[in-house]
Design a protein around this motif. Structure first.
Motif, PDB file in Angstrom:
ATOM      1  N   CYS A   6      -2.826  -2.780 -12.793  1.00 24.72           N
ATOM      2  CA  CYS A   6      -2.885  -3.782 -11.722  1.00 24.72           C
ATOM      3  C   CYS A   6      -3.093  -3.188 -10.340  1.00 24.72           C
ATOM      4  O   CYS A   6      -3.077  -3.915  -9.345  1.00 24.72           O
ATOM      5  CB  CYS A   6      -1.611  -4.626 -11.736  1.00 24.72           C
ATOM      6  SG  CYS A   6      -0.113  -3.657 -11.448  1.00 24.72           S
ATOM      7  N   CYS A   7      -3.306  -1.880 -10.230  1.00 28.99           N
ATOM      8  CA  CYS A   7      -3.383  -1.229  -8.923  1.00 28.99           C
ATOM      9  C   CYS A   7      -4.812  -0.874  -8.542  1.00 28.99           C
ATOM     10  O   CYS A   7      -5.677  -0.680  -9.389  1.00 28.99           O
ATOM     11  CB  CYS A   7      -2.553   0.058  -8.933  1.00 28.99           C
ATOM     12  SG  CYS A   7      -0.792  -0.180  -9.214  1.00 28.99           S
ATOM     13  N   ASP A   8      -5.031  -0.772  -7.243  1.00 26.58           N
ATOM     14  CA  ASP A   8      -6.218  -0.118  -6.716  1.00 26.58           C
ATOM     15  C   ASP A   8      -5.862   1.353  -6.587  1.00 26.58           C
ATOM     16  O   ASP A   8      -5.022   1.729  -5.762  1.00 26.58           O
ATOM     17  CB  ASP A   8      -6.592  -0.686  -5.343  1.00 26.58           C
ATOM     18  CG  ASP A   8      -6.944  -2.161  -5.416  1.00 26.58           C
ATOM     19  OD1 ASP A   8      -7.638  -2.550  -6.355  1.00 26.58           O
ATOM     20  OD2 ASP A   8      -6.505  -2.915  -4.522  1.00 26.58           O
ATOM     21  N   CYS A   9      -6.490   2.172  -7.422  1.00 30.55           N
ATOM     22  CA  CYS A   9      -6.075   3.564  -7.519  1.00 30.55           C
ATOM     23  C   CYS A   9      -6.851   4.477  -6.583  1.00 30.55           C
ATOM     24  O   CYS A   9      -8.072   4.390  -6.473  1.00 30.55           O
ATOM     25  CB  CYS A   9      -6.244   4.063  -8.962  1.00 30.55           C
ATOM     26  SG  CYS A   9      -5.102   3.257 -10.115  1.00 30.55           S
ATOM     27  N   TYR A  10      -6.113   5.329  -5.882  1.00 31.50           N
ATOM     28  CA  TYR A  10      -6.671   6.314  -4.970  1.00 31.50           C
ATOM     29  C   TYR A  10      -6.430   7.704  -5.531  1.00 31.50           C
ATOM     30  O   TYR A  10      -5.522   7.933  -6.321  1.00 31.50           O
ATOM     31  CB  TYR A  10      -6.020   6.214  -3.592  1.00 31.50           C
ATOM     32  CG  TYR A  10      -6.486   5.031  -2.791  1.00 31.50           C
ATOM     33  CD1 TYR A  10      -7.332   5.200  -1.701  1.00 31.50           C
ATOM     34  CD2 TYR A  10      -6.074   3.736  -3.115  1.00 31.50           C
ATOM     35  CE1 TYR A  10      -7.758   4.110  -0.948  1.00 31.50           C
ATOM     36  CE2 TYR A  10      -6.492   2.648  -2.373  1.00 31.50           C
ATOM     37  CZ  TYR A  10      -7.336   2.840  -1.287  1.00 31.50           C
ATOM     38  OH  TYR A  10      -7.759   1.763  -0.560  1.00 31.50           O
ATOM     39  N   VAL A  11      -7.277   8.629  -5.114  1.00 35.03           N
ATOM     40  CA  VAL A  11      -7.086  10.028  -5.497  1.00 35.03           C
ATOM     41  C   VAL A  11      -6.142  10.681  -4.496  1.00 35.03           C
ATOM     42  O   VAL A  11      -6.353  10.595  -3.294  1.00 35.03           O
ATOM     43  CB  VAL A  11      -8.443  10.753  -5.488  1.00 35.03           C
ATOM     44  CG1 VAL A  11      -8.227  12.243  -5.772  1.00 35.03           C
ATOM     45  CG2 VAL A  11      -9.370  10.143  -6.498  1.00 35.03           C
ATOM     46  N   GLN A  17       0.841  -1.192   0.000  1.00 34.60           N
ATOM     47  CA  GLN A  17       0.000   0.000   0.000  1.00 34.60           C
ATOM     48  C   GLN A  17       0.881   1.249   0.000  1.00 34.60           C
ATOM     49  O   GLN A  17       1.552   1.548   0.988  1.00 34.60           O
ATOM     50  CB  GLN A  17      -0.931  -0.015   1.213  1.00 34.60           C
ATOM     51  CG  GLN A  17      -1.887  -1.214   1.222  1.00 34.60           C
ATOM     52  CD  GLN A  17      -2.849  -1.204   2.389  1.00 34.60           C
ATOM     53  OE1 GLN A  17      -3.177  -0.146   2.932  1.00 34.60           O
ATOM     54  NE2 GLN A  17      -3.324  -2.386   2.778  1.00 34.60           N
ATOM     55  N   PHE A  18       0.847   1.960  -1.152  1.00 33.63           N
ATOM     56  CA  PHE A  18       1.633   3.183  -1.335  1.00 33.63           C
ATOM     57  C   PHE A  18       0.758   4.432  -1.322  1.00 33.63           C
ATOM     58  O   PHE A  18       1.265   5.546  -1.448  1.00 33.63           O
ATOM     59  CB  PHE A  18       2.375   3.148  -2.685  1.00 33.63           C
ATOM     60  CG  PHE A  18       3.420   2.074  -2.808  1.00 33.63           C
ATOM     61  CD1 PHE A  18       4.358   1.870  -1.806  1.00 33.63           C
ATOM     62  CD2 PHE A  18       3.479   1.286  -3.954  1.00 33.63           C
ATOM     63  CE1 PHE A  18       5.334   0.896  -1.940  1.00 33.63           C
ATOM     64  CE2 PHE A  18       4.457   0.303  -4.095  1.00 33.63           C
ATOM     65  CZ  PHE A  18       5.387   0.105  -3.083  1.00 33.63           C
ATOM     66  N   HIS A  19      -0.542   4.313  -1.225  1.00 29.45           N
ATOM     67  CA  HIS A  19      -1.459   5.427  -1.438  1.00 29.45           C
ATOM     68  C   HIS A  19      -1.405   6.464  -0.318  1.00 29.45           C
ATOM     69  O   HIS A  19      -0.931   6.195   0.783  1.00 29.45           O
ATOM     70  CB  HIS A  19      -2.884   4.915  -1.621  1.00 29.45           C
ATOM     71  CG  HIS A  19      -3.415   4.170  -0.428  1.00 29.45           C
ATOM     72  ND1 HIS A  19      -3.030   2.893  -0.122  1.00 29.45           N
ATOM     73  CD2 HIS A  19      -4.307   4.535   0.541  1.00 29.45           C
ATOM     74  CE1 HIS A  19      -3.657   2.495   0.979  1.00 29.45           C
ATOM     75  NE2 HIS A  19      -4.434   3.470   1.394  1.00 29.45           N
ATOM     76  N   GLN A  20      -1.911   7.658  -0.657  1.00 25.83           N
ATOM     77  CA  GLN A  20      -1.958   8.793   0.259  1.00 25.83           C
ATOM     78  C   GLN A  20      -0.555   9.141   0.786  1.00 25.83           C
ATOM     79  O   GLN A  20      -0.320   9.301   1.983  1.00 25.83           O
ATOM     80  CB  GLN A  20      -2.912   8.508   1.422  1.00 25.83           C
ATOM     81  CG  GLN A  20      -4.347   8.254   0.997  1.00 25.83           C
ATOM     82  CD  GLN A  20      -4.973   9.469   0.318  1.00 25.83           C
ATOM     83  OE1 GLN A  20      -4.906  10.579   0.821  1.00 25.83           O
ATOM     84  NE2 GLN A  20      -5.573   9.256  -0.854  1.00 25.83           N
ATOM     85  N   THR A  21       0.380   9.233  -0.146  1.00 25.79           N
ATOM     86  CA  THR A  21       1.755   9.642   0.155  1.00 25.79           C
ATOM     87  C   THR A  21       2.177  10.693  -0.875  1.00 25.79           C
ATOM     88  O   THR A  21       1.365  11.129  -1.705  1.00 25.79           O
ATOM     89  CB  THR A  21       2.722   8.445   0.071  1.00 25.79           C
ATOM     90  OG1 THR A  21       2.761   7.975  -1.287  1.00 25.79           O
ATOM     91  CG2 THR A  21       2.274   7.307   0.984  1.00 25.79           C
ATOM     92  N   ALA A  63      -2.114   2.469  -4.878  1.00 25.25           N
ATOM     93  CA  ALA A  63      -1.247   3.605  -5.195  1.00 25.25           C
ATOM     94  C   ALA A  63      -2.121   4.792  -5.589  1.00 25.25           C
ATOM     95  O   ALA A  63      -3.319   4.644  -5.882  1.00 25.25           O
ATOM     96  CB  ALA A  63      -0.275   3.244  -6.312  1.00 25.25           C
ATOM     97  N   ASP A  64      -1.514   5.983  -5.621  1.00 23.50           N
ATOM     98  CA  ASP A  64      -2.224   7.208  -6.000  1.00 23.50           C
ATOM     99  C   ASP A  64      -2.184   7.348  -7.521  1.00 23.50           C
ATOM    100  O   ASP A  64      -1.511   8.227  -8.073  1.00 23.50           O
ATOM    101  CB  ASP A  64      -1.572   8.428  -5.328  1.00 23.50           C
ATOM    102  CG  ASP A  64      -1.698   8.379  -3.824  1.00 23.50           C
ATOM    103  OD1 ASP A  64      -2.762   7.950  -3.329  1.00 23.50           O
ATOM    104  OD2 ASP A  64      -0.741   8.757  -3.119  1.00 23.50           O
ATOM    105  N   CYS A  65      -2.929   6.488  -8.201  1.00 28.27           N
ATOM    106  CA  CYS A  65      -2.875   6.454  -9.654  1.00 28.27           C
ATOM    107  C   CYS A  65      -4.187   6.874 -10.306  1.00 28.27           C
ATOM    108  O   CYS A  65      -4.378   6.691 -11.527  1.00 28.27           O
ATOM    109  CB  CYS A  65      -2.473   5.055 -10.134  1.00 28.27           C
ATOM    110  SG  CYS A  65      -3.476   3.712  -9.444  1.00 28.27           S
ATOM    111  N   ALA A  66      -5.118   7.419  -9.520  1.00 30.04           N
ATOM    112  CA  ALA A  66      -6.389   7.871 -10.080  1.00 30.04           C
ATOM    113  C   ALA A  66      -6.207   9.244 -10.722  1.00 30.04           C
ATOM    114  O   ALA A  66      -5.376  10.047 -10.289  1.00 30.04           O
ATOM    115  CB  ALA A  66      -7.450   7.936  -8.997  1.00 30.04           C
ATOM    116  N   THR A  67      -6.987   9.521 -11.782  1.00 33.98           N
ATOM    117  CA  THR A  67      -6.934  10.811 -12.453  1.00 33.98           C
ATOM    118  C   THR A  67      -7.603  11.860 -11.570  1.00 33.98           C
ATOM    119  O   THR A  67      -8.763  11.700 -11.167  1.00 33.98           O
ATOM    120  CB  THR A  67      -7.650  10.748 -13.823  1.00 33.98           C
ATOM    121  OG1 THR A  67      -7.006   9.745 -14.621  1.00 33.98           O
ATOM    122  CG2 THR A  67      -7.589  12.085 -14.524  1.00 33.98           C
TER     123      THR A  67
END
Length: 533
Positions: free
Chosen positions: A528-533, A485-489, A509-513
């Motif tokens: 392949c990621c679950d993308c977060y804003v 989990q790399f998101h919100q960084t 990861a933070d890969c959402a547009t």
């Protein structure tokens, strides 16, 4: 008045006769003497000597009545005490009662009490009677446990307490019919039941046939209610396991030799000051009971041989880290998660308290201060979980964390626990399977490439931190990763392709547009990621 001539007064001029006057005088004096004697006896019976005599008389009367009731209720049952005539049996009953009474077994003569039933079984149905001394007390104590807990149910043919022992004693081949419950129809078998208590289910004895262990974890034992004080008659007991039962109230049994105690998952609710006498304790599990209030620090401080302590999931309070831990030089395992135990983790010195620590679980506790750098002196540490703690003061991770080469689980998800960056020495922690620094907003810098050395790593959570830079490709070489989990960084760049080709269950990861015309913070190849804003 003995030896004295009494001269009765005669009143002249009275309408009453002299005889009547004299009679009144005698009655008056007699009444006064009687009242005086009664008062003296009353004072005597209220005095310590009088009470002692009264207790002795009542005890003797109760003994005679109780033994007569035993004789009356069991005179038709002579399957035990083989070869003994009636007089010898009566002598055995009396000597048994007297010996047990000397061991403070004081409720044996209350009809139908567990103690009554145990005594009755010993003197009328025990196939190994007659017994004496320590062996008699031991067998009585076990019988009390059995009858106190209403003759627990058995699910194995290897049982053999009380009723099955009696059945085996009168069986021609020593075999009994045992009905074992099952998911379908009950299973009925013929089994040989041991008569000696050291061979009963859950009982362990030493070479001198002294009971040293009781393991009641088996589903065969249905234990509920108070803990009988007769358990304390097992003076050599070193191991007691009653986990997952329904014991309630207090545990005030004297067990001076006890080394291992497991009461997890019961309903006990009162700490006992007498526990301080258990100075031989090495492992204690009190978790998931109903204790509340303040932990008696002065009592627990006397457990100087303690190696394992577990009291998680209970609303107990107290300054645990300062009042208790410094007195445990050998402690290896601590679990106080989901409690109100407070304080600051003390500094760790070589061979001092916490230096032998292997696992520490203190999540959801009011822990204060900083995580001391000296905790790295506990080089045998395997698990460190300090999650969801809000009272810590931010501190940097020291380079000495490289000494934790045996650490497998590391959770430090306090919003205020860490500041600074992850030291490169983290790559020396080659046994690490879980690294979770979730929500530490003070954690910054970049992810060290040395993370690629952690070949056993399965969980990597650095989300909700201020880490920046790119994700090193070396992380993509870790084949055992399951949850990343790399998101919100503040991480940017592309997620290593190796992560997408692996067998991850979670890759966030933070890969959402963010909006039209603005590229996402991170890119994820192959989607392949679950993308977060």
């Amino acid at each position: 008045m003995t030896g004295t001539t009494r001269i009765l007064p005669v009143r002249t001029g009275s309408s009453r006769s002299a005889r009547a006057e004299a009679l009144d005088c005698i009655l008056e004096e007699s009444t006064t003497v009687s009242i005086t004697k009664f008062a003296r006896w009353k004072i005597f019976w209220r005095s310590p000597i009088g009470l002692a005599w009264m207790g002795l008389i009542l005890s003797l009367a109760a003994t005679l009545i109780g033994l007569q009731m035993l004789l009356t209720s069991t005179k038709s049952n002579d399957s035990s005490l083989l070869g003994m005539d009636l007089e010898a049996q009566r002598d055995y009953w009396l000597s048994t009662y007297q010996h047990l009474q000397s061991q403070n077994a004081t409720t044996m003569l209350i009809p139908e009490s567990p103690q009554w039933q145990a005594l009755q079984w010993l003197v009328t149905a025990d196939p190994l009677a007659p017994l004496q001394g320590e062996r008699l007390v031991q067998r009585y104590a076990l019988a009390c446990l059995y009858f106190h807990w209403d003759g627990w149910l058995f699910s194995t043919a290897a049982a053999g307490w009380m009723d099955l022992v009696q059945q085996a004693a009168v069986s021609s081949d020593g075999m009994v019919t045992v009905v074992a419950p099952s998911e379908g129809e009950p299973v009925t078998t013929r089994s040989r039941v041991p008569l000696h208590e050291c061979q009963w289910l859950g009982v362990t004895c030493n070479d001198q046939d002294q009971v040293v262990g009781l393991d009641f974890q088996s589903a065969s034992f249905v234990l509920a209610g108070m803990v009988p004080t007769e358990l304390g008659l097992l003076s050599h007991l070193t191991v007691l396991d009653c986990a997952g039962k329904s014991l309630v109230g207090t545990f005030s049994v004297a067990l001076p030799q006890l080394q291992h105690l497991n009461l997890k998952g019961n309903r006990l609710n009162v700490f006992q000051e007498t526990w301080g006498a258990w100075t031989n304790l090495e492992t204690v599990n009190l978790a998931e009971n109903r204790f509340e209030g303040t932990l008696p620090g002065s009592t627990l401080a006397q457990w100087t041989k303690l190696r394992h302590f577990d009291i998680h999931t209970m609303p107990v309070a107290g300054n645990f880290w300062q009042d208790v831990v410094p007195h445990w030089p050998l402690i290896e395992h601590i679990d106080i998660s989901l409690t109100e135990l407070s304080g600051t983790i003390p500094e760790v010195t070589a061979d001092g308290p916490l230096s032998r620590l292997k696992s520490l679980y203190a999540s959801n506790t009011p822990l204060k201060g900083t995580l001391p750098a000296s905790l790295t002196a506990a080089t045998g540490l395997i698990a460190l979980q300090l999650n969801d703690i809000t009272g810590l003061t931010p501190s940097s991770l020291p380079s000495e964390i490289g000494k934790w080469t045996k650490l497998e689980t590391w959770g430090l998800t306090s919003p205020t626990a860490l500041m600074g960056s992850l030291p490169t020495e983290i790559g020396l922690m080659t046994s690490l399977r879980e690294l979770n620094v979730y929500s530490n907003r003070g954690l910054n810098g970049t992810l060290p490439t040395e993370l690629g050395h952690l070949k056993e790593l399965q969980i990597l959570k650095v989300c909700y931190t201020d880490l920046s830079g790119t994700v090193p490709d070396e992380i993509g070489t870790l084949k055992k990763l399951k949850d990343v989990q790399f998101h919100q960084t503040n991480l940017v760049g592309t997620v290593p392709l190796g992560l997408c080709s692996g067998s991850l269950n979670v890759l966030a990861a933070d890969c959402a547009t963010l909006s039209e015309g603005i590229a996402p913070q991170m890119k994820c190849p192959l989607g392949c990621c679950d993308c977060y804003v």
